[in-house]
Scaffold this motif. Structure first.
Motif, PDB file in Angstrom:
ATOM      1  N   LEU A 203       0.836  -1.201   0.000  1.00  0.00           N
ATOM      2  CA  LEU A 203       0.000   0.000   0.000  1.00  0.00           C
ATOM      3  C   LEU A 203       0.873   1.254   0.000  1.00  0.00           C
ATOM      4  CD1 LEU A 203      -2.801   1.292   0.145  1.00  0.00           C
ATOM      5  CD2 LEU A 203      -2.639   1.190   2.626  1.00  0.00           C
ATOM      6  N   GLU A 204       1.936   1.250   0.794  1.00  0.00           N
ATOM      7  CA  GLU A 204       2.793   2.432   0.832  1.00  0.00           C
ATOM      8  C   GLU A 204       3.477   2.636  -0.520  1.00  0.00           C
ATOM      9  OE1 GLU A 204       2.848   4.750   3.083  1.00  0.00           O
ATOM     10  OE2 GLU A 204       4.336   5.907   1.972  1.00  0.00           O
ATOM     11  N   ALA A 205       3.905   1.531  -1.156  1.00  0.00           N
ATOM     12  CA  ALA A 205       4.527   1.651  -2.481  1.00  0.00           C
ATOM     13  C   ALA A 205       3.533   2.232  -3.488  1.00  0.00           C
ATOM     14  CB  ALA A 205       5.004   0.278  -2.943  1.00  0.00           C
ATOM     15  N   MET A 206       2.289   1.813  -3.391  1.00  0.00           N
ATOM     16  CA  MET A 206       1.267   2.333  -4.309  1.00  0.00           C
ATOM     17  C   MET A 206       0.989   3.806  -4.028  1.00  0.00           C
ATOM     18  SD  MET A 206      -1.014  -1.105  -3.994  1.00  0.00           S
ATOM     19  CE  MET A 206      -2.413  -0.820  -5.046  1.00  0.00           C
ATOM     20  N   ARG A 207       1.022   4.157  -2.760  1.00  0.00           N
ATOM     21  CA  ARG A 207       0.835   5.572  -2.411  1.00  0.00           C
ATOM     22  C   ARG A 207       1.978   6.420  -2.989  1.00  0.00           C
ATOM     23  NH1 ARG A 207      -1.188   6.178   3.868  1.00  0.00           N
ATOM     24  NH2 ARG A 207      -3.384   5.689   3.533  1.00  0.00           N
ATOM     25  N   LEU A 208       3.182   5.848  -3.023  1.00  0.00           N
ATOM     26  CA  LEU A 208       4.311   6.614  -3.559  1.00  0.00           C
ATOM     27  C   LEU A 208       4.139   6.864  -5.058  1.00  0.00           C
ATOM     28  CD1 LEU A 208       7.363   5.085  -1.643  1.00  0.00           C
ATOM     29  CD2 LEU A 208       6.151   7.211  -1.203  1.00  0.00           C
ATOM     30  N   LEU A 209       3.569   5.889  -5.763  1.00  0.00           N
ATOM     31  CA  LEU A 209       3.305   6.132  -7.189  1.00  0.00           C
ATOM     32  C   LEU A 209       2.294   7.268  -7.350  1.00  0.00           C
ATOM     33  CD1 LEU A 209       3.662   5.419 -10.166  1.00  0.00           C
ATOM     34  CD2 LEU A 209       1.853   3.727  -9.926  1.00  0.00           C
ATOM     35  N   SER A 210       1.281   7.278  -6.497  1.00  0.00           N
ATOM     36  CA  SER A 210       0.308   8.381  -6.534  1.00  0.00           C
ATOM     37  C   SER A 210       1.001   9.707  -6.250  1.00  0.00           C
ATOM     38  CB  SER A 210      -0.792   8.158  -5.497  1.00  0.00           C
ATOM     39  OG  SER A 210      -1.759   7.279  -5.980  1.00  0.00           O
ATOM     40  N   ALA A 211       1.965   9.677  -5.320  1.00  0.00           N
ATOM     41  CA  ALA A 211       2.680  10.912  -4.975  1.00  0.00           C
ATOM     42  C   ALA A 211       3.447  11.446  -6.179  1.00  0.00           C
ATOM     43  CB  ALA A 211       3.627  10.656  -3.805  1.00  0.00           C
ATOM     44  N   LEU A 212       3.995  10.529  -6.987  1.00  0.00           N
ATOM     45  CA  LEU A 212       4.685  10.981  -8.206  1.00  0.00           C
ATOM     46  C   LEU A 212       3.711  11.698  -9.138  1.00  0.00           C
ATOM     47  CD1 LEU A 212       7.033   7.974  -9.080  1.00  0.00           C
ATOM     48  CD2 LEU A 212       7.674  10.215  -8.189  1.00  0.00           C
ATOM     49  N   MET A 213       2.485  11.249  -9.127  1.00  0.00           N
ATOM     50  CA  MET A 213       1.480  11.878  -9.992  1.00  0.00           C
ATOM     51  C   MET A 213       1.193  13.316  -9.546  1.00  0.00           C
ATOM     52  SD  MET A 213      -0.951   8.599 -10.591  1.00  0.00           S
ATOM     53  CE  MET A 213      -0.279   7.111 -11.330  1.00  0.00           C
ATOM     54  N   ALA A 214       1.327  13.566  -8.243  1.00  0.00           N
ATOM     55  CA  ALA A 214       1.185  14.954  -7.786  1.00  0.00           C
ATOM     56  C   ALA A 214       2.281  15.807  -8.413  1.00  0.00           C
ATOM     57  CB  ALA A 214       1.272  15.019  -6.263  1.00  0.00           C
ATOM     58  N   GLY A 215       3.477  15.234  -8.549  1.00  0.00           N
ATOM     59  CA  GLY A 215       4.566  15.954  -9.205  1.00  0.00           C
ATOM     60  C   GLY A 215       4.234  16.273 -10.648  1.00  0.00           C
ATOM     61  N   VAL A 216       3.614  15.313 -11.336  1.00  0.00           N
ATOM     62  CA  VAL A 216       3.209  15.550 -12.729  1.00  0.00           C
ATOM     63  C   VAL A 216       2.198  16.700 -12.781  1.00  0.00           C
ATOM     64  CG1 VAL A 216       2.049  14.515 -14.721  1.00  0.00           C
ATOM     65  CG2 VAL A 216       3.655  13.156 -13.374  1.00  0.00           C
ATOM     66  N   THR A 217       1.278  16.703 -11.835  1.00  0.00           N
ATOM     67  CA  THR A 217       0.270  17.770 -11.806  1.00  0.00           C
ATOM     68  C   THR A 217       0.934  19.138 -11.654  1.00  0.00           C
ATOM     69  OG1 THR A 217      -1.335  16.277 -10.793  1.00  0.00           O
ATOM     70  CG2 THR A 217      -1.751  18.630 -10.559  1.00  0.00           C
ATOM     71  N   ALA A 218       1.854  19.245 -10.705  1.00  0.00           N
ATOM     72  CA  ALA A 218       2.508  20.542 -10.483  1.00  0.00           C
ATOM     73  C   ALA A 218       3.354  20.936 -11.685  1.00  0.00           C
ATOM     74  CB  ALA A 218       3.370  20.471  -9.221  1.00  0.00           C
ATOM     75  N   LEU A 219       4.059  19.964 -12.254  1.00  0.00           N
ATOM     76  CA  LEU A 219       4.915  20.241 -13.404  1.00  0.00           C
ATOM     77  C   LEU A 219       4.104  20.808 -14.565  1.00  0.00           C
ATOM     78  CD1 LEU A 219       7.779  19.858 -14.716  1.00  0.00           C
ATOM     79  CD2 LEU A 219       6.949  17.665 -15.527  1.00  0.00           C
ATOM     80  N   PHE A 220       3.000  20.145 -14.882  1.00  0.00           N
ATOM     81  CA  PHE A 220       2.240  20.597 -16.042  1.00  0.00           C
ATOM     82  C   PHE A 220       1.366  21.814 -15.735  1.00  0.00           C
ATOM     83  CE2 PHE A 220       3.783  16.612 -17.601  1.00  0.00           C
ATOM     84  CZ  PHE A 220       4.118  16.951 -18.898  1.00  0.00           C
ATOM     85  N   THR A 221       1.108  22.053 -14.477  1.00  0.00           N
ATOM     86  CA  THR A 221       0.456  23.326 -14.137  1.00  0.00           C
ATOM     87  C   THR A 221       1.433  24.472 -14.409  1.00  0.00           C
ATOM     88  OG1 THR A 221      -0.905  22.263 -12.459  1.00  0.00           O
ATOM     89  CG2 THR A 221      -0.613  24.635 -12.270  1.00  0.00           C
ATOM     90  N   PHE A 222       2.686  24.255 -14.044  1.00  0.00           N
ATOM     91  CA  PHE A 222       3.723  25.255 -14.332  1.00  0.00           C
ATOM     92  C   PHE A 222       3.784  25.514 -15.845  1.00  0.00           C
ATOM     93  CE2 PHE A 222       7.898  26.775 -15.301  1.00  0.00           C
ATOM     94  CZ  PHE A 222       8.342  27.481 -14.198  1.00  0.00           C
ATOM     95  N   LEU A 223       3.858  24.429 -16.614  1.00  0.00           N
ATOM     96  CA  LEU A 223       3.991  24.581 -18.070  1.00  0.00           C
ATOM     97  C   LEU A 223       2.727  25.184 -18.686  1.00  0.00           C
ATOM     98  CD1 LEU A 223       5.842  21.232 -18.851  1.00  0.00           C
ATOM     99  CD2 LEU A 223       6.817  23.518 -18.578  1.00  0.00           C
ATOM    100  N   PHE A 224       1.597  24.853 -18.109  1.00  0.00           N
ATOM    101  CA  PHE A 224       0.329  25.448 -18.565  1.00  0.00           C
ATOM    102  C   PHE A 224       0.372  26.967 -18.386  1.00  0.00           C
ATOM    103  CE2 PHE A 224      -3.910  26.829 -16.782  1.00  0.00           C
ATOM    104  CZ  PHE A 224      -4.591  26.911 -17.976  1.00  0.00           C
ATOM    105  N   LEU A 225       0.801  27.391 -17.192  1.00  0.00           N
ATOM    106  CA  LEU A 225       0.866  28.837 -16.939  1.00  0.00           C
ATOM    107  C   LEU A 225       1.912  29.488 -17.841  1.00  0.00           C
ATOM    108  CD1 LEU A 225       0.581  28.915 -13.042  1.00  0.00           C
ATOM    109  CD2 LEU A 225      -1.170  29.489 -14.718  1.00  0.00           C
ATOM    110  N   ARG A 226       2.959  28.758 -18.156  1.00  0.00           N
ATOM    111  CA  ARG A 226       3.994  29.321 -19.035  1.00  0.00           C
ATOM    112  C   ARG A 226       3.425  29.583 -20.423  1.00  0.00           C
ATOM    113  NH1 ARG A 226       9.658  26.630 -20.956  1.00  0.00           N
ATOM    114  NH2 ARG A 226       8.212  25.154 -21.887  1.00  0.00           N
ATOM    115  N   GLU A 227       2.542  28.716 -20.861  1.00  0.00           N
ATOM    116  CA  GLU A 227       1.928  28.937 -22.173  1.00  0.00           C
ATOM    117  C   GLU A 227       0.921  30.086 -22.130  1.00  0.00           C
ATOM    118  OE1 GLU A 227       2.892  27.541 -24.881  1.00  0.00           O
ATOM    119  OE2 GLU A 227       4.210  26.078 -23.944  1.00  0.00           O
ATOM    120  N   VAL A 228       0.218  30.189 -21.016  1.00  0.00           N
ATOM    121  CA  VAL A 228      -0.837  31.207 -20.928  1.00  0.00           C
ATOM    122  C   VAL A 228      -0.249  32.590 -20.659  1.00  0.00           C
ATOM    123  CG1 VAL A 228      -2.908  31.926 -19.667  1.00  0.00           C
ATOM    124  CG2 VAL A 228      -2.539  29.516 -20.147  1.00  0.00           C
ATOM    125  N   PHE A 229       0.781  32.641 -19.834  1.00  0.00           N
ATOM    126  CA  PHE A 229       1.402  33.930 -19.480  1.00  0.00           C
ATOM    127  C   PHE A 229       2.874  33.912 -19.883  1.00  0.00           C
ATOM    128  CE2 PHE A 229      -1.846  33.013 -16.238  1.00  0.00           C
ATOM    129  CZ  PHE A 229      -2.674  34.110 -16.394  1.00  0.00           C
TER     130      PHE A 229
END
Lengths: 543, 215
Positions: A203-229
């Motif tokens: 379960l903890e290993a699976m939670r860590l994979l989910s945590a990596l997905m939070a990184g993807v969210t933040a990364l592409f939010t950054f890139l999204f804002l870079r395109e918009v502004f």
């Protein structure tokens, strides 16, 4: 069209991409050619079987693209991952809504080599052992009851797990039964990697994979804002950091839950759409967007709420590109739509082949079975689900203000099995910063009204994506209203890039000089919110 | 100038977080100081009610220092709107309310102004609703109730009186750290320290990134 928000004291930093040109100009074809020219020659040729040169070139191209991502974006992603890992540690096993079901789904895939067979609860003996020994059923939704707190209880848990109870369940996984399989298929990797340990290790290993997905969210939010502004680095960083620190993202991504992947895929979609508006809809971009829709649909059905907005973007961009490219642009649209809809057709075919209704379990969600009432009823319900009741409407939510009591207060903090929230005074105090941000956002819209007009199509697309999800969640709640009101802020996590957009506009609304201080203030506010949310969870389970 | 303003906001913000942490941890968590002697294991479930329902019942002894009341009321989908009056004889000694929409848990906690002294033979009047879906009232069913015409009067609510305990959060930190290490993998006290280190890394990264990029 690559418009910038106007500011009297605007200082343009290094542009995000030197090739950026206005949309709809004849430069589009040149851009496509230029982009193509930047690709390695062997990549332009395309793959051929057994061509190691192509693979090396592709890897080099991907590496180059990754290196082009600003360091700040990676650091925002790192913050999101660390934060989610921290949440995964602080939240007791299976004390996140539906986590036992999500775990059981993956376990079913691995151990029984089959999809779940029902929404009954027939977990594996191993999972039942953990649920019993950790007192999961007693603790959830009973905030006075804490997790196990003695060495004797811990020893019993360890001894019971040492007996190696069976990992094969009966196929019933509870609420996760209706979910598409992609997220769970991915989770089979950490599940397998940690399979030599106990269920708790898995379960903890699976939670860590989910945590990596939070990184993807933040990364592409950054890139999204870079395109918009473009050119406004502080907006990208402030917006993405705020998302990375959003406690709800950390909480959900610190658990085994498809919402983490749905949020990440949604951030990718926002980025892809913004990129297409900024640089034009090339065929690779169209294919990528189509693929993202397919991936999102296979992750969680809530993604379908975003799909109309994304399809609208594809249509608008194709029409725009068609002016320069002619029919070829519509070819890209057709390919994108074909890829996007592929999972639906496969699903329908699989259902027909197995003698089920064409849309299977989705039928009910779409209202083909369970949605009674007129269109006006549904409209009235969805309206009141988010907004104050209008005169003449039936009162679906007696005694409360959904806007304030369900969405705002729960948005301030709603953790665990929806049983952990801040005291009322915190929820009231939170109105102050929220109102300030709202006022600054309004000011930002006024300041940027010319830009907004010029980029109206893009704004409408984002609004449609947001509106589509809100309507989907509201209608789902309407269909299942006899089983509860689905007013859970986590369902709106896919809109986190829009939250970042709102924050960026609010920062812009404060003006260039004050904007930097406001940006820092917003980041600190999210950090404080995150820290105190974690303390709230600690006090709820361990104090 | 801009960089300085960012630095100032960041420094003030972090200082405020630290100060708030100290204040929160110096605070003594609420503990149950007594109850109204009505058992709370069982519940009476009433159907959805479109109008507010009221009941008055004996409240026993309200202990000195009580700052919150925990009432055994549970909404099916969310906690119902609730208001209460505490009476000593015919005198209202406290009034408080709770907005609806909270978690659907078996009780609702309502803050009240601290009781400087205990109140003997108190009575409590509670108004609940309107509600969405059924509502459970934890306590005992009341024989006298049905003739009153008010459904809520069928239940004698379980009420707990909460007041700050004798120990602050600071003094509990050791046991909390141990507690976090149970029932999970990896286990042990080090797990909580790992979480602390991760959050420190987050704070440092966020601070450095903010200073570097917000200019």
């Amino acid at each position: 069209m690559r418009m910038r928000i106007r500011s009297s004291a605007a200082v343009r930093d290094k542009p995000a991409e030197p090739t950026a040109k206005p949309h709809g100009s004849r430069s589009f074809a040149r851009q496509s050619r230029a982009a193509r020219a930047r690709q390695p020659r062997s990549l332009r040729r395309g793959p051929s079987s057994g061509d190691p040169e192509w693979a090396r070139a592709a890897a080099a191209w991907v590496g180059e693209r990754l290196r082009a991502v600003p360091r700040a974006a990676w650091l925002c992603a790192l913050v999101a991952v660390l934060n989610a890992v921290c949440w995964s540690i602080l939240t007791p096993p299976f004390q996140v809504v539906d986590e036992p079901s999500h775990f059981a789904y993956t376990q079913q895939l691995v151990e029984n080599h089959a999809l779940p067979t029902s929404s009954e609860l027939s977990f594996s003996p191993e999972e039942e052992t953990v649920l019993k020994d950790t007192r999961q059923y007693e603790i959830r939704q009973s905030p006075e009851i804490r997790t196990i707190a003695s060495q004797a209880e811990q020893s019993r848990l360890q001894q019971d797990l040492a007996q190696r109870p069976s990992r094969q369940g009966g196929g019933g996984v509870g609420g996760a039964y209706n979910d598409p399989p992609l997220y769970y298929a991915l989770q089979t990797i950490p599940y397998a990697l940690a399979s030599s340990g106990t269920l708790l290790d898995q379960l903890e290993a699976m939670r860590l994979l989910s945590a990596l997905m939070a990184g993807v969210t933040a990364l592409f939010t950054f890139l999204f804002l870079r395109e918009v502004f473009p050119g406004r680095r502080w907006l990208w960083t402030a917006g993405a950091l705020s998302v990375a620190l959003a406690p709800l993202l950390g909480f959900m991504s610190g658990s085994d839950n498809p919402d983490s992947m749905l949020t990440a895929v949604s951030a990718l979609c926002f980025y892809a759409v913004a990129r297409a508006f900024a640089r034009g809809l090339s065929r690779p971009t169209a294919i990528a967007i189509g693929a993202l829709i397919a991936v999102g649909s296979l992750t969680k059905l809530n993604f379908l709420g975003l799909a109309p907005g994304i399809v609208l973007a594809l249509v608008l961009l194709s029409v725009r590109a068609g002016r320069a490219q002619g029919r070829a642009a519509y070819g890209s649209l057709a390919i994108a739509l074909a890829i996007a809809s592929a999972p639906v057709w496969l699903y329908v075919l699989a259902n027909l082949a197995s003698g089920h209704p064409p849309l299977g379990v989705v039928s009910k969600t779409l209202g083909l079975k369970g949605a009674h009432g007129s269109i006006l009823d549904k409209l009235g319900y969805v309206w009141q689900f988010y907004l104050p009741r209008l005169p003449g409407m039936h009162d679906y939510f007696p005694g409360i203000s959904t806007t304030r009591d369900l969405w705002f207060n729960r948005g301030v903090g709603y953790y665990g099995w929806l049983d952990t929230s801040f005291p009322a005074w915190v929820q009231t105090a939170a109105i102050v910063p929220a109102a300030i941000v709202a006022a600054l956002f309004a000011a930002g819209l006024v300041v940027a009204r010319a830009t907004l007009r010029a980029r109206l199509a893009e704004a409408i697309v984002y609004a449609t994506m947001g509106f589509g999800l809100l309507v989907l969640v509201g209608l789902t709640s309407y269909i299942y209203r006899n089983e509860g009101a689905f007013a859970e802020p986590r369902y709106l996590l896919p809109l986190l890039p829009l939250l970042a957009l709102v924050l960026a506009v609010a920062i812009h609304g404060a003006g260039r000089r004050a904007g930097l201080a406001v940006a820092a203030g917003i980041v600190v506010l999210f950090l404080a919110h995150d820290i105190f949310s974690q303390l709230l969870v600690v006090s709820r389970y361990y104090a | 100038m801009s960089r300085r303003s960012v630095l100032v906001v960041l420094a003030v913000g972090l200082a405020a977080i630290v100060a708030s942490l100290i204040a929160v941890l110096s605070h003594n968590p609420l503990v149950a100081a007594g109850n109204n002697a009505i058992a709370g294991q069982h519940y009476v479930e009433l159907e959805e009610e479109k109008h507010p329902m009221s009941t008055c019942q004996t409240a026993g002894v309200v202990p000195r220092g009580t700052t919150a009341l925990r009432l055994g009321v549970e909404g099916l989908y969310y906690s119902p709107k609730l208001s209460l009056r505490m009476l000593s004889g015919s005198r209202v000694v406290r009034e408080a309310s709770h907005r609806g929409g909270g978690p659907p848990t078996p009780n609702v906690t309502v803050g009240v102004a601290s009781f400087a002294r205990s109140v003997q033979h108190a009575r409590i009047c509670v108004t609940v609703g309107p509600t969405l879906g059924a509502v459970r009232y934890y306590g005992e069913s009341s024989a006298a109730a049905t003739s009153s015409g008010d459904e809520l009067a069928q239940a004698q609510l379980h009420v707990e009186y909460l007041r700050p305990g004798s120990q602050s959060w600071w003094s509990s930190i050791g046991s909390i750290l141990r507690h976090i290490g149970y029932g999970r993998a990896p286990s042990g006290e080090g797990v909580a320290l790992l979480a602390l280190v991760l959050m420190l890394a987050v704070v440092v990264t966020v601070s450095r990134l903010t200073l570097r990029e917000l200019r």
